[in-house]
Enzyme design. Structure first.
Site, PDB file in Angstrom:
ATOM      1  N   CYS A  20       6.126  -2.001  21.796  1.00  0.00           N
ATOM      2  CA  CYS A  20       6.862  -1.240  20.797  1.00  0.00           C
ATOM      3  C   CYS A  20       8.355  -1.575  20.823  1.00  0.00           C
ATOM      4  O   CYS A  20       9.028  -1.469  19.793  1.00  0.00           O
ATOM      5  CB  CYS A  20       6.653   0.253  20.987  1.00  0.00           C
ATOM      6  SG  CYS A  20       7.072   0.864  22.621  1.00  0.00           S
ATOM      7  N   HIS A 133       7.640   4.963  24.353  1.00  0.00           N
ATOM      8  CA  HIS A 133       7.563   4.520  22.953  1.00  0.00           C
ATOM      9  C   HIS A 133       8.935   4.468  22.291  1.00  0.00           C
ATOM     10  O   HIS A 133       9.764   5.357  22.466  1.00  0.00           O
ATOM     11  CB  HIS A 133       6.647   5.442  22.156  1.00  0.00           C
ATOM     12  CG  HIS A 133       6.321   4.904  20.800  1.00  0.00           C
ATOM     13  ND1 HIS A 133       5.770   3.657  20.602  1.00  0.00           N
ATOM     14  CD2 HIS A 133       6.488   5.440  19.558  1.00  0.00           C
ATOM     15  CE1 HIS A 133       5.604   3.450  19.318  1.00  0.00           C
ATOM     16  NE2 HIS A 133       6.025   4.515  18.657  1.00  0.00           N
ATOM     17  N   ASP A 148       7.935   3.093  12.413  1.00  0.00           N
ATOM     18  CA  ASP A 148       7.167   3.313  13.638  1.00  0.00           C
ATOM     19  C   ASP A 148       5.963   2.363  13.645  1.00  0.00           C
ATOM     20  O   ASP A 148       5.155   2.356  12.709  1.00  0.00           O
ATOM     21  CB  ASP A 148       6.692   4.764  13.679  1.00  0.00           C
ATOM     22  CG  ASP A 148       6.121   5.163  15.029  1.00  0.00           C
ATOM     23  OD1 ASP A 148       5.679   4.267  15.781  1.00  0.00           O
ATOM     24  OD2 ASP A 148       6.104   6.367  15.330  1.00  0.00           O
TER      25      ASP A 148
END
Length: 281
Positions: A20, A133, A148
């Site tokens: 991520c 994250h 995202d």
């Protein structure tokens, strides 16, 4: 940021393993500028510099007395699984990657970020972090999007919702950072052919279509199923709150209608009773 960058297209990366941080950096830059190999190289360089500083400053007695000492410790900035440890410090991997493009990462709690706390619309990008994250919220061609990587496509934000969403993130324990500087103007879309393999270019219309399609399939937003600890994203919470408010409003409306109907029926009954009484008399 004048004009439509990248021909008006949006660059989005869908979650791959635990990369991520890579996705976050690339969506901030709006192009496949970095791979996990690139960030791993930055992480290794940071580890090397950190250890050099520790050597110059002197190691602890225990570390100095052992063969290799702290130099034998695992990397602080990257793990074998590709999960980059991006700390809230100037030497972080993510910050170093963005510094290559003359961009600064600043905590929204910093005094210099006070204008953004009042009106986030004045900024161009935010980075959000909780646990392992990272993702970015970015203004592209004058419109705000949530990039995202746990979602199938970037989600469009209204200016009002941007502020509410950031507030909900902070209230849920997320760390928020500003990204300021000279963002890349263009990234040739043809470069995506040789990119990291998980990036895609989408028109705003395509992104909206994918979002609506995913939302029609499942009740919560189109989050890619990765890690249970991230399933409580405030976006779904806000949606649920909106749904509850709507249900409450409908229930109240129905109740008002029922009361109004009951009053009408009651009035009609009273009138009929009165007529019957008069006829009997």
């Amino acid at each position: 940021m004048d004009g439509a960058s990248n021909g008006g297209m949006l660059y989005h990366e869908v979650q791959e393993s635990k990369l991520c941080a890579v996705h976050c950096v690339n969506t901030v830059l709006q192009g496949p500028f970095f791979s996990e190999v690139d960030l791993a190289a930055l992480a290794s360089d940071l580890d090397s510099k950190e250890r050099q500083v520790m050597l110059q400053g002197g190691a602890t007695t225990a570390a100095a007395s052992s063969p290799g000492g702290f130099l034998s410790e695992d990397s602080h900035n990257v793990s074998l699984g590709g999960d980059f440890s991006i700390q809230e410090k100037a030497s972080s991997v993510l910050q170093k990657a963005l510094e290559v493009w003359d961009l600064q990462v600043i905590s929204v709690d910093s005094p210099v970020a006070e204008p953004a706390q009042i009106d986030p619309e004045l900024e161009n990008a935010f980075i959000c972090h909780l646990h392992d994250h990272w993702f970015c919220i970015r203004k592209v061609n004058g419109e705000w999007y949530n990039f995202d990587s746990l979602y199938a496509a970037p989600q469009h934000f209204s200016k009002f919702y941007l502020s509410a969403y950031l507030d909900s993130l902070k209230g849920s324990g997320w760390s928020i950072f500003l990204v300021r500087g000279n963002f890349p103007k263009e990234c040739p879309i043809s470069s995506s052919e040789s990119s990291n393999g998980y990036g895609q270019w989408l028109s705003p219309e395509d992104a909206e279509r994918i979002t609506k399609s995913c939302n029609s399939v499942q009740a919560s937003p189109q989050r890619v199923n990765w890690g249970e600890q991230h399933s409580d994203q405030p976006l779904s919470l806000l949606s649920e709150m909106e749904d509850e408010d709507l249900k409450a409003a409908i229930a109240a409306s129905l109740m008002d209608s029922s009361l109004a109907t009951a009053k009408v029926e009651g009035s009609t009954t009273e009138s009929e009773d009165q007529d019957n009484t008069e006829k009997s008399a």
